[in-house]
Scaffold this active site. Structure first.
Site, short mmCIF file in Angstrom:
data_model
loop_
_atom_site.label_atom_id
_atom_site.label_comp_id
_atom_site.label_asym_id
_atom_site.label_seq_id
_atom_site.Cartn_x
_atom_site.Cartn_y
_atom_site.Cartn_z
NE ARG A 1 -15.82 -38.21 9.19
CZ ARG A 1 -14.93 -38.24 8.21
NH1 ARG A 1 -13.63 -38.27 8.50
NH2 ARG A 1 -15.31 -38.25 6.95
CG HIS B 1 -18.49 -41.59 4.15
ND1 HIS B 1 -18.88 -40.30 4.49
CD2 HIS B 1 -17.17 -41.50 3.82
CE1 HIS B 1 -17.84 -39.50 4.37
NE2 HIS B 1 -16.80 -40.20 3.97
CD GLN C 1 -15.93 -40.14 -0.48
OE1 GLN C 1 -15.37 -39.56 0.44
NE2 GLN C 1 -15.61 -39.91 -1.75
CG ASP D 1 -12.82 -47.30 2.36
OD1 ASP D 1 -11.91 -46.46 2.49
OD2 ASP D 1 -13.76 -47.42 3.17
CB CYS E 1 -13.71 -42.56 -0.08
SG CYS E 1 -13.22 -43.73 1.21
NE ARG F 1 -17.06 -36.08 0.88
CZ ARG F 1 -16.45 -36.38 2.03
NH1 ARG F 1 -15.29 -37.02 2.03
NH2 ARG F 1 -17.02 -36.11 3.20
N1 NVA Z 1 -14.10 -46.69 5.62
C1 NVA Z 1 -13.29 -45.52 5.93
C2 NVA Z 1 -13.73 -44.34 5.15
C3 NVA Z 1 -12.86 -43.13 5.31
C4 NVA Z 1 -13.36 -41.91 4.60
C5 NVA Z 1 -13.34 -45.26 7.43
O1 NVA Z 1 -14.42 -45.33 8.01
O2 NVA Z 1 -12.28 -44.96 8.01
#
Ligand code: NVA
Length: 312
Positions: free
Chosen positions: A101, A128, A131, A224, A264, A292
């Site tokens: 990440r 992502h 997810q 989101d 998410c 997940r």
């Molecule tokens: N769009 C959010 C997703 C978190 C899982 C972020 O990047 O923080």
């Protein structure tokens, strides 16, 4: 060739379907498949905050017979203390796969180019994909199918989740409707890519800025956070412009009867989603969070299996 999951369209429609089938199998029998038996290690590196991703990968890697190796991003100093290329070469000699990440998609691509083992995108600023495998599994569990399903994404459609929904939803043959204020619509290049994929899968892509029009007839409604990790300084400005795009009970009521609501997480109740929605009967958010683990196990098993097939 070593396979990776860096973007949602790294999986063809048939491969995405196979990964989803595998995830469903793993959900029923979590301890039967052990492609990481040894145990082989999987490196997990987090340069941004995490809860679900760390615990679901850790538990899932253990269930696959492997050892989840947490690599402290700040100590490793990837790209600072040593180059991404050198880190990739070193990790590739120690582990069976790398889960990362981080911020920039380009760094993930560099890691994949030099690691010699599968690299999995555990979230970047751009995508992502883990997810999305979990989300598609969740939609399929609740609605029975993916192809032909209308899904509306309402909120900050310019974020990683918006881009991933475009590519993964198109790959699954869904009708993906992205709804956001004009300054938060998805990147046109991703819209074009998704439109091309949808033309082959029977899906479609629509973008617009009218939440009621977007949600009308949708069987799944997604949102989101409005403030993705790294965008904290923009929180106030985003709250002002995105307020009409909140997933409220009133908006959800305009969707198809029995529509499901996805998020998410982490979620901010009363901001991008009403408490009555996320905690209500149409919410499938907790299934998404559980899925997940099953989804990521399937991704790892698929990528490791692709390497095995190549060597056979
Ligand atoms: N769009 C959010 C997703 C978190 C899982 C972020 O990047 O923080």
């Amino acid at each position: 060739m070593t396979r990776h999951l860096l973007r949602d369209n790294d999986l063809s429609p048939a491969e995405q379907a196979a990964v989803l089938d595998l995830a469903a199998e793993f959900k029923v029998s979590p301890y039967d498949a052990r492609p990481l038996a040894g145990p082989q290690s999987v490196a997990m590196i987090f340069d941004k905050p995490t809860l679900r991703t760390q615990v679901s990968f850790s538990a899932g890697i253990a269930e696959l017979g492997g050892f989840p190796m947490l690599v402290e991003g700040r100590l490793a100093g990837i790209g600072v203390r040593e180059s991404v290329e050198d880190v990739a070469r070193v990790l590739g000699r120690q582990v069976a796969a790398i889960v990362w990440r981080t911020f920039h998609q380009a760094d993930l691509d560099t890691m994949a180019a030099h690691a010699g083992v599968p690299v999995v995108n555990a979230l970047t600023d751009e995508f992502h994909p883990c997810q999305l495998i979990a989300d598609l599994l969740t939609v399929r569990e609740h609605l029975g199918v993916l192809a032909g399903v209308r899904v509306a994404f309402v909120g900050d459609a310019a974020c990683n989740m918006g881009s991933s929904w475009l590519l993964a939803g198109a790959t699954a043959g869904m009708h993906v409707v992205m709804c956001a204020p004009p300054d938060h619509l998805p990147c046109p290049e991703i819209v074009t890519q998704a439109t091309d994929i949808a033309a082959r899968t029977g899906g479609s892509i629509t973008t617009g800025s009218d939440p009621v029009a977007a949600v009308r007839g949708a069987a799944a409604v997604v949102t989101d956070t409005w403030v993705s990790m790294g965008k904290e300084e923009e929180a106030a400005a985003r709250a002002a412009v995105l307020a009409p795009y909140a997933l409220t009970a009133e908006l959800l009521a305009t969707a198809a009867p029995g529509a499901i609501a996805l998020h998410c997480l982490p979620a901010y109740r009363g901001t991008e989603i009403d408490a009555t929605v996320i905690d209500g009967p149409q919410s499938v958010v907790w299934d998404e969070a559980e899925n997940r683990r099953h989804a990521q196990k399937a991704v790892l098993a698929f990528l490791l299996g692709a390497g095995e097939e190549e060597r056979a």
